[in-house]
Design a protein around this motif. Structure first.
Motif, PDB file in Angstrom:
ATOM      1  N   LEU A 119      11.614  -9.489  -4.709  1.00 44.44           N
ATOM      2  CA  LEU A 119      12.528  -8.342  -4.669  1.00 44.44           C
ATOM      3  C   LEU A 119      12.712  -7.844  -3.245  1.00 44.44           C
ATOM      4  CD1 LEU A 119      11.350  -6.331  -7.800  1.00 44.44           C
ATOM      5  CD2 LEU A 119      13.294  -7.891  -7.614  1.00 44.44           C
ATOM      6  N   ALA A 120      11.629  -7.483  -2.598  1.00 49.10           N
ATOM      7  CA  ALA A 120      11.748  -6.947  -1.234  1.00 49.10           C
ATOM      8  C   ALA A 120      10.525  -7.298  -0.403  1.00 49.10           C
ATOM      9  CB  ALA A 120      11.937  -5.432  -1.275  1.00 49.10           C
ATOM     10  N   ALA A 121      10.027  -8.526  -0.578  1.00 48.55           N
ATOM     11  CA  ALA A 121       8.885  -8.958   0.220  1.00 48.55           C
ATOM     12  C   ALA A 121       9.323  -9.173   1.664  1.00 48.55           C
ATOM     13  CB  ALA A 121       8.302 -10.256  -0.346  1.00 48.55           C
ATOM     14  N   ALA A 122       8.426  -8.858   2.599  1.00 51.95           N
ATOM     15  CA  ALA A 122       8.741  -9.045   4.012  1.00 51.95           C
ATOM     16  C   ALA A 122       8.818 -10.534   4.324  1.00 51.95           C
ATOM     17  CB  ALA A 122       7.674  -8.380   4.874  1.00 51.95           C
ATOM     18  N   PRO A 123       9.730 -10.949   5.200  1.00 48.50           N
ATOM     19  CA  PRO A 123       9.815 -12.370   5.583  1.00 48.50           C
ATOM     20  C   PRO A 123       8.506 -12.853   6.175  1.00 48.50           C
ATOM     21  CG  PRO A 123      11.721 -11.132   6.383  1.00 48.50           C
ATOM     22  CD  PRO A 123      10.732 -10.124   5.892  1.00 48.50           C
ATOM     23  N   VAL A 161       4.045 -18.866  -3.629  1.00 50.92           N
ATOM     24  CA  VAL A 161       5.227 -18.222  -4.235  1.00 50.92           C
ATOM     25  C   VAL A 161       6.224 -17.867  -3.140  1.00 50.92           C
ATOM     26  CG1 VAL A 161       3.883 -17.313  -6.155  1.00 50.92           C
ATOM     27  CG2 VAL A 161       4.167 -15.930  -4.108  1.00 50.92           C
ATOM     28  N   PRO A 162       7.506 -17.739  -3.500  1.00 50.68           N
ATOM     29  CA  PRO A 162       8.529 -17.422  -2.490  1.00 50.68           C
ATOM     30  C   PRO A 162       8.487 -15.954  -2.083  1.00 50.68           C
ATOM     31  CG  PRO A 162       9.531 -17.567  -4.665  1.00 50.68           C
ATOM     32  CD  PRO A 162       8.101 -17.985  -4.833  1.00 50.68           C
ATOM     33  N   ALA A 163       8.798 -15.695  -0.815  1.00 50.41           N
ATOM     34  CA  ALA A 163       8.909 -14.316  -0.337  1.00 50.41           C
ATOM     35  C   ALA A 163      10.311 -13.782  -0.571  1.00 50.41           C
ATOM     36  CB  ALA A 163       8.570 -14.245   1.151  1.00 50.41           C
ATOM     37  N   GLN A 164      11.280 -14.675  -0.571  1.00 51.55           N
ATOM     38  CA  GLN A 164      12.675 -14.286  -0.759  1.00 51.55           C
ATOM     39  C   GLN A 164      13.399 -15.389  -1.528  1.00 51.55           C
ATOM     40  OE1 GLN A 164      13.856 -13.670   3.342  1.00 51.55           O
ATOM     41  NE2 GLN A 164      13.474 -11.478   3.215  1.00 51.55           N
ATOM     42  N   GLY A 165      14.592 -15.094  -1.989  1.00 51.81           N
ATOM     43  CA  GLY A 165      15.404 -16.114  -2.652  1.00 51.81           C
ATOM     44  C   GLY A 165      15.221 -16.133  -4.153  1.00 51.81           C
ATOM     45  N   ASP A 166      15.314 -17.329  -4.741  1.00 50.85           N
ATOM     46  CA  ASP A 166      15.284 -17.479  -6.189  1.00 50.85           C
ATOM     47  C   ASP A 166      13.877 -17.285  -6.746  1.00 50.85           C
ATOM     48  OD1 ASP A 166      17.971 -18.079  -6.128  1.00 50.85           O
ATOM     49  OD2 ASP A 166      17.636 -20.239  -5.953  1.00 50.85           O
ATOM     50  N   SER A 167      13.827 -16.984  -8.045  1.00 49.00           N
ATOM     51  CA  SER A 167      12.537 -16.840  -8.717  1.00 49.00           C
ATOM     52  C   SER A 167      11.896 -18.214  -8.925  1.00 49.00           C
ATOM     53  CB  SER A 167      12.727 -16.146 -10.066  1.00 49.00           C
ATOM     54  OG  SER A 167      13.593 -16.902 -10.894  1.00 49.00           O
ATOM     55  N   LYS A 168      10.601 -18.209  -9.250  1.00 45.99           N
ATOM     56  CA  LYS A 168       9.842 -19.440  -9.443  1.00 45.99           C
ATOM     57  C   LYS A 168       9.032 -19.343 -10.728  1.00 45.99           C
ATOM     58  CE  LYS A 168       6.251 -22.350  -7.316  1.00 45.99           C
ATOM     59  NZ  LYS A 168       5.366 -22.537  -6.141  1.00 45.99           N
ATOM     60  N   ARG A 169       9.042 -20.418 -11.531  1.00 50.49           N
ATOM     61  CA  ARG A 169       8.227 -20.475 -12.738  1.00 50.49           C
ATOM     62  C   ARG A 169       6.987 -21.314 -12.439  1.00 50.49           C
ATOM     63  NH1 ARG A 169      11.134 -18.239 -17.492  1.00 50.49           N
ATOM     64  NH2 ARG A 169       9.578 -19.235 -18.829  1.00 50.49           N
ATOM     65  N   ILE A 170       5.833 -20.830 -12.864  1.00 51.04           N
ATOM     66  CA  ILE A 170       4.568 -21.518 -12.647  1.00 51.04           C
ATOM     67  C   ILE A 170       3.926 -21.790 -14.001  1.00 51.04           C
ATOM     68  CG2 ILE A 170       2.259 -21.364 -11.634  1.00 51.04           C
ATOM     69  CD1 ILE A 170       3.415 -19.474  -9.535  1.00 51.04           C
ATOM     70  N   THR A 171       3.680 -23.054 -14.321  1.00 55.68           N
ATOM     71  CA  THR A 171       3.017 -23.427 -15.573  1.00 55.68           C
ATOM     72  C   THR A 171       1.522 -23.138 -15.457  1.00 55.68           C
ATOM     73  OG1 THR A 171       4.648 -25.163 -15.981  1.00 55.68           O
ATOM     74  CG2 THR A 171       2.573 -25.293 -17.190  1.00 55.68           C
ATOM     75  N   LEU A 172       0.966 -22.477 -16.461  1.00 57.78           N
ATOM     76  CA  LEU A 172      -0.436 -22.063 -16.425  1.00 57.78           C
ATOM     77  C   LEU A 172      -1.347 -23.141 -16.996  1.00 57.78           C
ATOM     78  CD1 LEU A 172       0.047 -18.411 -17.730  1.00 57.78           C
ATOM     79  CD2 LEU A 172      -0.276 -19.113 -15.362  1.00 57.78           C
ATOM     80  N   THR A 173      -2.505 -23.313 -16.365  1.00 58.30           N
ATOM     81  CA  THR A 173      -3.541 -24.178 -16.918  1.00 58.30           C
ATOM     82  C   THR A 173      -4.281 -23.406 -18.018  1.00 58.30           C
ATOM     83  OG1 THR A 173      -5.246 -23.410 -15.391  1.00 58.30           O
ATOM     84  CG2 THR A 173      -3.818 -25.218 -14.647  1.00 58.30           C
ATOM     85  N   PRO A 174      -5.045 -24.088 -18.880  1.00 60.42           N
ATOM     86  CA  PRO A 174      -5.814 -23.362 -19.901  1.00 60.42           C
ATOM     87  C   PRO A 174      -6.725 -22.287 -19.309  1.00 60.42           C
ATOM     88  CG  PRO A 174      -5.752 -25.699 -20.429  1.00 60.42           C
ATOM     89  CD  PRO A 174      -5.115 -25.556 -19.063  1.00 60.42           C
ATOM     90  N   ASP A 233       0.822  -1.214   0.000  1.00 58.33           N
ATOM     91  CA  ASP A 233       0.000   0.000   0.000  1.00 58.33           C
ATOM     92  C   ASP A 233       0.852   1.258   0.000  1.00 58.33           C
ATOM     93  OD1 ASP A 233      -2.314  -1.482  -0.022  1.00 58.33           O
ATOM     94  OD2 ASP A 233      -2.554  -1.463   2.162  1.00 58.33           O
ATOM     95  N   ALA A 234       2.120   1.104   0.412  1.00 57.30           N
ATOM     96  CA  ALA A 234       3.037   2.247   0.424  1.00 57.30           C
ATOM     97  C   ALA A 234       3.794   2.380  -0.890  1.00 57.30           C
ATOM     98  CB  ALA A 234       4.030   2.110   1.579  1.00 57.30           C
ATOM     99  N   ALA A 235       3.347   1.661  -1.934  1.00 60.34           N
ATOM    100  CA  ALA A 235       3.938   1.738  -3.280  1.00 60.34           C
ATOM    101  C   ALA A 235       5.375   1.225  -3.316  1.00 60.34           C
ATOM    102  CB  ALA A 235       3.867   3.160  -3.826  1.00 60.34           C
ATOM    103  N   VAL A 236       5.693   0.268  -2.463  1.00 59.63           N
ATOM    104  CA  VAL A 236       7.010  -0.382  -2.494  1.00 59.63           C
ATOM    105  C   VAL A 236       6.870  -1.692  -3.274  1.00 59.63           C
ATOM    106  CG1 VAL A 236       8.842  -1.452  -1.134  1.00 59.63           C
ATOM    107  CG2 VAL A 236       7.726   0.629  -0.312  1.00 59.63           C
ATOM    108  N   THR A 237       7.653  -1.838  -4.338  1.00 55.65           N
ATOM    109  CA  THR A 237       7.583  -3.048  -5.149  1.00 55.65           C
ATOM    110  C   THR A 237       8.239  -4.204  -4.407  1.00 55.65           C
ATOM    111  OG1 THR A 237       7.648  -1.769  -7.196  1.00 55.65           O
ATOM    112  CG2 THR A 237       8.194  -4.108  -7.347  1.00 55.65           C
ATOM    113  N   ALA A 238       7.453  -5.243  -4.125  1.00 54.89           N
ATOM    114  CA  ALA A 238       7.950  -6.384  -3.361  1.00 54.89           C
ATOM    115  C   ALA A 238       8.252  -7.580  -4.250  1.00 54.89           C
ATOM    116  CB  ALA A 238       6.939  -6.787  -2.290  1.00 54.89           C
TER     117      ALA A 238
END
Length: 224
Positions: free
Chosen positions: A141-145, A169-182, A121-126
């Motif tokens: 990027l900067a999600a709270a633990p 999804v992860p709050a910290q660490g490496d990125s994650k890929r999610i396969t989409l359903t139709p 809500d404070a316009a911080v990209t997480a």
């Protein structure tokens, strides 16, 4: 420590956005963020810069010389029958390695179709989102633990109907890929609203969001 120094504040904001700040210092810094709007804006600036740097490179065709090299290696040779078997196998494996390398590099340079910056809500990209044809990539990027008994869950929020979960999804660490359903793919597009809620460990047990919304943002077309 003089926290009023602009140089120090910039350095701390950059270190926080990079995720390299030690956890005790990170907690102290997050307490400062709650009462310091200018410092939150400084963190948001660095997060926007890092999100730009993290964008994948545009897809490129491999040079013609690579295809010629592949063709030269895999074409049958007139004297292949006279060559020892071990030499033939070495050549075959070398050709296969080149093909795998080219294909792998092409896959790595796949460009996203849509992107979103999920913010507080404070316009911080997480968290940054990249949407491709068949999957999405979630970049913390900067999600709270989060507490050990909690998880972050990503949702599609359509204009009509119930929200659709995209999973934990992860709050910290490496990125994650999610396969989409139709069904999920049909809802991904320009101005699709995405939201992340705080849920019990492993995600919502009911199939609908139960916790508070921590981050949200809209998908926008990638300008190429």
């Amino acid at each position: 420590m003089n926290y009023s120094s602009p140089t120090l504040r910039r350095a701390l904001a950059a270190e926080y956005a990079l995720g390299t700040m030690p956890m005790p210092a990170r907690r102290r810094f997050e307490k400062m963020l709650s009462d310091d709007r200018a410092l939150r804006q400084e963190v948001g600036h660095w997060q926007d810069v890092l999100a730009t740097l993290a964008a994948p490179l545009p897809q490129k065709q491999p040079p013609e010389r690579i295809w010629k090299a592949i063709q030269a290696r895999i074409q049958p040779q007139k004297q292949a029958a006279k060559r020892p078997m071990w030499q033939w196998l070495v050549g075959a494996f070398a050709s296969l390695a080149i093909v795998i390398t080219v294909v792998f590099n092409l896959q790595k340079t796949e460009a996203p179709i849509y992107q979103a910056a999920l913010q507080t809500d404070a316009a911080v990209t997480a968290i940054a989102i990249n949407a491709y044809g068949n999957d999405i990539e979630v970049k913390p990027l900067a999600a709270a633990p989060t507490a050990s008994d909690k998880s972050l869950e990503l949702w599609i929020v359509p204009e009509k109907g119930k929200v659709i979960s995209l999973g934990v999804v992860p709050a910290q660490g490496d990125s994650k890929r999610i396969t989409l359903t139709p069904e999920q793919k049909s809802l991904i597009g320009n101005r699709t609203l995405l939201a992340i809620t705080l849920e019990p460990l492993g995600g919502s047990p009911t199939g609908v969001a139960t916790g508070p919304i921590l981050y949200k943002g809209y998908l926008e077309p990638v300008k190429g």
